[in-house]
Design an enzyme around this catalytic site. Sequence first.
Site, short mmCIF file in Angstrom:
data_model
loop_
_atom_site.label_atom_id
_atom_site.label_comp_id
_atom_site.label_asym_id
_atom_site.label_seq_id
_atom_site.Cartn_x
_atom_site.Cartn_y
_atom_site.Cartn_z
CG HIS A 209 -4.79 1.99 7.17
ND1 HIS A 209 -4.39 1.51 5.36
CD2 HIS A 209 -6.14 1.92 7.15
CE1 HIS A 209 -5.77 1.83 4.81
NE2 HIS A 209 -6.72 2.39 5.84
CG ASN A 210 -1.39 0.02 3.11
OD1 ASN A 210 -2.12 0.95 3.92
ND2 ASN A 210 -1.10 0.28 2.79
NE ARG B 204 -3.44 -9.39 0.48
CZ ARG B 204 -4.00 -8.25 -0.51
NH1 ARG B 204 -3.63 -7.69 -0.90
NH2 ARG B 204 -4.91 -7.55 0.22
CD GLU C 199 -6.34 -1.73 2.34
OE1 GLU C 199 -6.22 -0.58 2.91
OE2 GLU C 199 -6.31 -2.58 1.24
NE ARG D 233 14.05 -20.76 24.56
CZ ARG D 233 14.82 -20.17 25.23
NH1 ARG D 233 14.18 -19.67 26.32
NH2 ARG D 233 15.59 -19.34 24.67
CG ASN E 258 7.30 13.68 -12.60
OD1 ASN E 258 6.88 13.11 -12.22
ND2 ASN E 258 7.33 12.98 -14.34
CG MET F 147 -0.83 7.89 -5.52
SD MET F 147 -2.82 7.98 -4.40
CE MET F 147 -2.30 7.97 -3.22
CE LYS G 25 -1.59 4.51 3.11
NZ LYS G 25 -1.32 2.98 2.90
CB SER H 9 -5.33 5.82 3.40
OG SER H 9 -5.51 4.43 3.54
P1 NBP Z 1 4.44 5.27 -8.25
O1 NBP Z 1 4.90 4.82 -7.09
O2 NBP Z 1 4.01 5.05 -9.69
O3 NBP Z 1 6.01 6.47 -9.05
C1 NBP Z 1 6.15 7.21 -10.30
C2 NBP Z 1 6.67 9.00 -9.08
O4 NBP Z 1 7.77 8.62 -8.93
C3 NBP Z 1 6.89 9.52 -10.85
O5 NBP Z 1 5.95 11.06 -10.53
C4 NBP Z 1 8.35 8.99 -11.15
O6 NBP Z 1 8.38 10.39 -11.97
C5 NBP Z 1 8.63 9.71 -9.92
N1 NBP Z 1 9.91 8.24 -9.88
C6 NBP Z 1 11.56 8.89 -9.90
BR1 NBP Z 1 11.41 10.51 -9.19
N2 NBP Z 1 11.97 7.76 -9.75
C7 NBP Z 1 11.74 6.88 -9.97
C8 NBP Z 1 12.22 5.34 -10.71
N3 NBP Z 1 13.14 5.48 -10.24
N4 NBP Z 1 11.56 5.25 -11.20
C9 NBP Z 1 10.24 5.29 -10.93
N5 NBP Z 1 9.09 6.44 -11.10
C10 NBP Z 1 10.49 6.82 -10.36
O7 NBP Z 1 3.40 6.64 -8.22
P2 NBP Z 1 2.42 6.72 -7.89
O8 NBP Z 1 1.28 5.25 -7.71
O9 NBP Z 1 1.44 7.84 -7.50
O10 NBP Z 1 2.61 6.88 -5.95
C11 NBP Z 1 3.24 7.56 -5.01
C12 NBP Z 1 3.28 7.75 -3.95
O11 NBP Z 1 2.62 6.93 -2.94
C13 NBP Z 1 3.94 5.69 -3.91
O12 NBP Z 1 4.88 6.32 -2.56
C14 NBP Z 1 2.96 4.34 -3.62
O13 NBP Z 1 3.42 3.58 -3.18
C15 NBP Z 1 1.96 5.67 -2.90
N6 NBP Z 1 0.96 5.25 -3.12
C16 NBP Z 1 0.12 5.35 -3.86
C17 NBP Z 1 -1.87 5.03 -4.09
C18 NBP Z 1 -1.91 3.90 -5.65
O14 NBP Z 1 -3.40 3.69 -5.01
N7 NBP Z 1 -0.77 4.73 -6.26
C19 NBP Z 1 -2.11 4.56 -2.66
C20 NBP Z 1 -1.20 5.36 -1.85
C21 NBP Z 1 -0.34 6.02 -1.58
P3 NBP Z 1 9.03 10.18 -13.75
O15 NBP Z 1 7.35 10.14 -14.26
O16 NBP Z 1 10.07 10.57 -13.79
O17 NBP Z 1 8.89 9.09 -14.38
#
Ligand code: NBP
Length: 472
Positions: free
Chosen positions: A188-189, A290, A192, A448, A34, A15, A185, A131
């Site tokens: 919304h989910n 689910r 969904e 009751r 990062n 993301m 948000k 989203s």
């Molecule tokens: P992730 O939810 O998989 O998180 C990975 C990111 O968080 C990496 O940059 C990682 O760094 C960092 N991180 C840290 Br700081 N501490 C962490 C830990 N203890 N464990 C794991 N990761 C850690 O990333 P994403 O899928 O890009 O989603 C980001 C946010 O967006 C989340 O809240 C997610 O719920 C939300 N979201 C995701 C989607 C989707 O389709 N994926 C859609 C809508 C919303 P590192 O590289 O050093 O491990």
Amino acid sequence: MTAQADIGLVGLAVMGQNLALNIADHGYRIAVFNRTTATMRTFVDSKEANGKPVVGCDTMADLVAAIKRPRAIILMVKAGAPVDEQIALLRPLLEEGDIIVDGGNSHFRDTQRRDRELTAAGLHFMGTGISGGEEGARNGPSIMPGGTAAAYAKVGPIFQAISAKVDGEPCCIHIGTDGAGHFVKTTHNGIEYADMQLIAEVYSLMRNLLGLSAKEMAGTFAAWNQGDLDSYLIEITADILGQVDEETGKPMVEVIVDRAGQKGTGQWTSASALELGVPAPTIAEAVFARALSALKPERVAAEKILGAATPKFTGDKAAFVDDLKDALLASKICAYAQGFALIQAAKDEFGWDTDLGRVSMIWRGGCIIRARFLNRIKEAYDRDPALKNLLLDPYFRAFVEKGQGAWRRVVGAAVANGLPVPALVSALSYYDAYRSGRLWADLIQAQRDYFGAHTFERTDREGWFHREWARG
Ligand code: NBP
């Protein structure tokens, strides 16, 4: 490092990377950091980021130093403890008036807590729902920012620029203070989940009751996508049903195990509905459905013991397909009515000034529930901004009234044939209960009072009463 970046971003997983590229494509200079530096380096050196105004930062201090004041930094890290950890690292480096945006899927209660803590420290916090997954983040998501109006005034223009556009309008509005963005948000989910479950139940009736082939179903969903049901979810359903597995030659749906996963936002929506006392049974049923699907080995074993349904359809198939369309739309109206009633209740409880009609407009693009239908919701709130329930709006009321015969035939046939349709049934019951001036709760109150002296109200006079029931 000179402070030239317009905005910063922490968290370069799927993301974060896509959002950063989207922001850079709109002419904003973005500084990125990062936790694992190698991921940041790989991203900054990638061909996607190459030549774009993306500034890689090895440390959080470098990131903060790279951004113009007041700084705005988006966190796109894993929801939960990682958000608190990154805030704790950022906080000592920031100055009064700086803004932290949490763009992940955080629970709104966490957002409210973080908002209190950061506001006390002189910072702004914007819990922001984003989203549309990876594709949305890259090409235009629906964005639901919470937080103060002052913070939105700074970050809003960037969010509006990178959001999806429908009819030239950005799919981004300020939702309300503290946890409003994440609450909306999450809801919304939840909607969904219900939307997907309703479509899946209609599909299962087409397959198990009518015996339609995947190809026939694909054609039906594609035709429905030209009318009132026009939406992303119906469109992809038609596409999915039309696809064939190259290995086996079977329709793809037939080779997929019927066990659905979930990440928790449907459950959060249902829990919020329970906490706020808002009936959202169709959303909750979708979450339970689910969970039921996940009992795959148990279901397979139970089928051997309890016996599976043996459905027989003896009517006019084409007419029943038309009934399914009306049943789906009427149920969908109920699911959305529940979701919007939930947002209304949260708005009242937490003092948010969320504009429900405008929320429906920002879901028209960049998110999974995007649909033509959302325009009708906006029109409903335009007609009556204090609308208590979407079912009371003349357009939706007329639609459900017209479609309810079909809806009852569909639910009746499913029940008579032993085919499970938990979301369709719950939506119909929601409608029937909502339009009942008198329900069953007189007996509940009597029970009751009988066992717990909880007292009851009378229909003929004011006040609370107790009866010595054992006396007879
Ligand atoms: P992730 O939810 O998989 O998180 C990975 C990111 O968080 C990496 O940059 C990682 O760094 C960092 N991180 C840290 Br700081 N501490 C962490 C830990 N203890 N464990 C794991 N990761 C850690 O990333 P994403 O899928 O890009 O989603 C980001 C946010 O967006 C989340 O809240 C997610 O719920 C939300 N979201 C995701 C989607 C989707 O389709 N994926 C859609 C809508 C919303 P590192 O590289 O050093 O491990």
